[in-house]
Design a protein around this motif. Sequence first.
Motif, PDB file in Angstrom:
ATOM      1  N   GLU A  99       0.813  -1.215   0.000  1.00  0.00           N
ATOM      2  CA  GLU A  99       0.000   0.000   0.000  1.00  0.00           C
ATOM      3  C   GLU A  99       0.851   1.272   0.000  1.00  0.00           C
ATOM      4  O   GLU A  99       0.485   2.270  -0.621  1.00  0.00           O
ATOM      5  N   ALA A 142      -0.814   3.224  -2.920  1.00  0.00           N
ATOM      6  CA  ALA A 142      -2.261   3.033  -3.030  1.00  0.00           C
ATOM      7  C   ALA A 142      -2.955   4.337  -3.411  1.00  0.00           C
ATOM      8  O   ALA A 142      -3.917   4.340  -4.192  1.00  0.00           O
ATOM      9  N   LEU A 143      -2.482   5.461  -2.895  1.00  0.00           N
ATOM     10  CA  LEU A 143      -3.079   6.753  -3.240  1.00  0.00           C
ATOM     11  C   LEU A 143      -2.740   7.145  -4.670  1.00  0.00           C
ATOM     12  O   LEU A 143      -3.544   7.778  -5.360  1.00  0.00           O
ATOM     13  N   ARG A 144      -1.539   6.770  -5.128  1.00  0.00           N
ATOM     14  CA  ARG A 144      -1.187   7.052  -6.519  1.00  0.00           C
ATOM     15  C   ARG A 144      -2.078   6.256  -7.466  1.00  0.00           C
ATOM     16  O   ARG A 144      -2.540   6.776  -8.488  1.00  0.00           O
ATOM     17  N   LYS A 145      -2.325   4.991  -7.116  1.00  0.00           N
ATOM     18  CA  LYS A 145      -3.205   4.161  -7.945  1.00  0.00           C
ATOM     19  C   LYS A 145      -4.617   4.734  -7.961  1.00  0.00           C
ATOM     20  O   LYS A 145      -5.269   4.783  -9.010  1.00  0.00           O
ATOM     21  N   GLN A 146      -5.077   5.163  -6.793  1.00  0.00           N
ATOM     22  CA  GLN A 146      -6.410   5.737  -6.705  1.00  0.00           C
ATOM     23  C   GLN A 146      -6.512   7.006  -7.520  1.00  0.00           C
ATOM     24  O   GLN A 146      -7.486   7.247  -8.225  1.00  0.00           O
ATOM     25  N   SER A 147      -5.461   7.840  -7.431  1.00  0.00           N
ATOM     26  CA  SER A 147      -5.442   9.080  -8.195  1.00  0.00           C
ATOM     27  C   SER A 147      -5.446   8.808  -9.690  1.00  0.00           C
ATOM     28  O   SER A 147      -6.145   9.470 -10.455  1.00  0.00           O
ATOM     29  N   PHE A 187      -6.599   6.074 -11.114  1.00  0.00           N
ATOM     30  CA  PHE A 187      -7.912   5.511 -11.448  1.00  0.00           C
ATOM     31  C   PHE A 187      -8.945   6.624 -11.603  1.00  0.00           C
ATOM     32  O   PHE A 187      -9.753   6.629 -12.528  1.00  0.00           O
ATOM     33  N   ASP A 188      -8.917   7.577 -10.675  1.00  0.00           N
ATOM     34  CA  ASP A 188      -9.869   8.686 -10.736  1.00  0.00           C
ATOM     35  C   ASP A 188      -9.660   9.503 -12.002  1.00  0.00           C
ATOM     36  O   ASP A 188     -10.629   9.963 -12.625  1.00  0.00           O
TER      37      ASP A 188
END
Length: 408
Positions: free
Chosen positions: A299, A381-386, A388-389
């Motif tokens: 993560e 995990a935040l980079r992936k979320q960013s 994805f968004d």
Amino acid sequence: MDDYTLPFWIYLGVLAVFVGGAMKKILASHLSTAPTLVAWLGVTVLAERLWAFCLPALLLLMLLGLVWCLHATTRTRPPPPPLSAQGKAVFITGCDSGFGHATAKRLDSLGFEVFATVLDLSGEGARELQRTCSPHLTLLQVDITQSQQVDQALLDTRAKLGPRGLWALVNNAGVCVNYGDAELSLMSNFRGCMEVNFFGTLSVTKSFLPLLRQAKGRVITISSPAGDQPFPCLAAYGASKAALNLLIATLRHELEPWGVQVSTILPSSYKTGQSTNQAYWEKQHRRLLQGLSPALLEEYGEDYVTETKELFQSYASHANPDLTPVVDAIVQALLAPQPRVRYFAGPGVGLMYFIHSYCPSSISNRFLQKLFVKKKLMPRALRKQSSFDLDLSLHNNNNNNNEEEKLK
């Protein structure tokens, strides 16, 4: 006068209290010229507001001028001469290197009788103290987390002092067991910092207080701004120093009736201990990675942890190698007829505390982030979320464009 409402006068009162408090804090902190000028600008703004709204402001301006003149008069008086070091004994912890090592040398040269504790009597730091200092310096092997060694040091010190008391205890020994986000830090790291920085210092202080009370002496503790302010990635170290700061502040009140004066030294960034040791940072890095669970490492990302290590290593490499400001502050706390409660040792510390005390938390937190650890990477995990968004946003925009084309 009758045209001004009660809220107006409340506003002026609050503004006056704020500016006055800021001025008092700055003057008490002995900061550089620039922050003082900023504070005086605040006073000028306050005076201008009062002048614009009501004529009786002239009386207030005269009162402010009178107060400043009185304050300037007291500041220009020659300070009382420092106390003599002759016949005074000082016990210092953590003298293998860093602040403790430099302080032991300085105090020995001033004529103090110094009891310097080291972790290793055969180490390089201990050998240098033996080689360069006078016979009045006594080396003691003490791990402050070991109560038996602290008790033995007390017996040895008392035997050498005889009927005399101890003039001062300098609590210098401390560690920063690890660096990194609180979630990534092992519980053993938090306990390690607390064991040395808090419980070890508490053990030494409690043991030596009878000798200090006998001499109406002093307790001087080397702490850290990290104990008062939320430095990123220093939760374990900062929490231990926060506990230490509260302990020392409490002791200050409790020991006042005994005539024992208590001071805290708050240094800026200096090169001490292992901070310039490349192997030390690599060892800390490997230890941190090995202690993480696979899920947590996934993560956050190994690159995120590595960047933190590199930032700390870079910050330490640019730290000030000249320990003189801290040693000078310790000497002042030892010999001043009326020592200060806190000594800001090094550039920027007083300004940091001023911003922390008087600016909104959003500003003070940003100031710390810019000053200390300037992280560029987010956890994985935040980079992936960013990402994805962002992809989802682009997909929705394309769909909207296609629908508009169909409608045409």
